[in-house]
Design a protein around this motif. Structure first.
Motif, short mmCIF file in Angstrom:
data_model
loop_
_atom_site.label_atom_id
_atom_site.label_comp_id
_atom_site.label_asym_id
_atom_site.label_seq_id
_atom_site.Cartn_x
_atom_site.Cartn_y
_atom_site.Cartn_z
N PHE A 7 3.87 -8.66 1.00
CA PHE A 7 3.61 -8.27 -0.39
C PHE A 7 2.14 -7.95 -0.59
N ASP A 8 1.26 -8.76 0.00
CA ASP A 8 -0.18 -8.53 -0.11
C ASP A 8 -0.56 -7.19 0.51
N THR A 9 0.02 -6.86 1.66
CA THR A 9 -0.24 -5.56 2.29
C THR A 9 0.19 -4.43 1.37
N ALA A 10 1.36 -4.57 0.76
CA ALA A 10 1.85 -3.54 -0.16
C ALA A 10 0.88 -3.35 -1.33
N ALA A 11 0.44 -4.45 -1.91
CA ALA A 11 -0.47 -4.37 -3.06
C ALA A 11 -1.83 -3.79 -2.66
#
Length: 120
Positions: A36-40
């Motif tokens: 999720f952090d990579t996506a954001a």
């Protein structure tokens, strides 16, 4: 229009990052939270890229700027969108689609560089 969409997506990138940091911590495994952090992170970085492309198009008017801009917009949707969905669900096949979004992001940067090199 190009700038407005870039700014809007940057704001949504902040919302996504805050949601991940404050609402998902403890609810997702460390691996899924990292996805999720990579996506954001990529969402936000490329929203800024959209703003830069909008500024370039305003400074050096040329219809060619729309192609990398659209590629970057689609890249954000596919790359970050599939990673968001992958982190929040058990739909594992989404990971196979993510690289298509990454390729669109790469193509957008290369195309924008080519335009800048040949026209500015």
């Amino acid at each position: 229009m190009l700038l407005a969409v870039g700014f809007l997506l940057a704001g949504l990138g902040v919302v996504a990052g805050a949601f991940g940091a404050h609402s998902l911590e403890g609810r997702l495994s460390a691996d899924r939270l990292a996805i999720f952090d990579t996506a954001a992170r990529y969402h936000m970085l490329h929203a800024v890229g959209l703003v830069l492309l909008g500024l370039a198009a305003a400074r050096w008017p040329d219809a060619a700027w729309k192609c990398p801009w659209l590629l970057m917009l689609c890249g954000i949707a596919v790359f970050s969108g599939t990673l968001y969905a992958l982190s929040l669900s058990d739909i594992g096949w989404l990971g196979a689609i993510t690289p298509i979004g990454g390729a669109a992001l790469i193509a957008a940067w290369v195309w924008a560089g080519w335009i800048a090199f040949t026209r500015t």
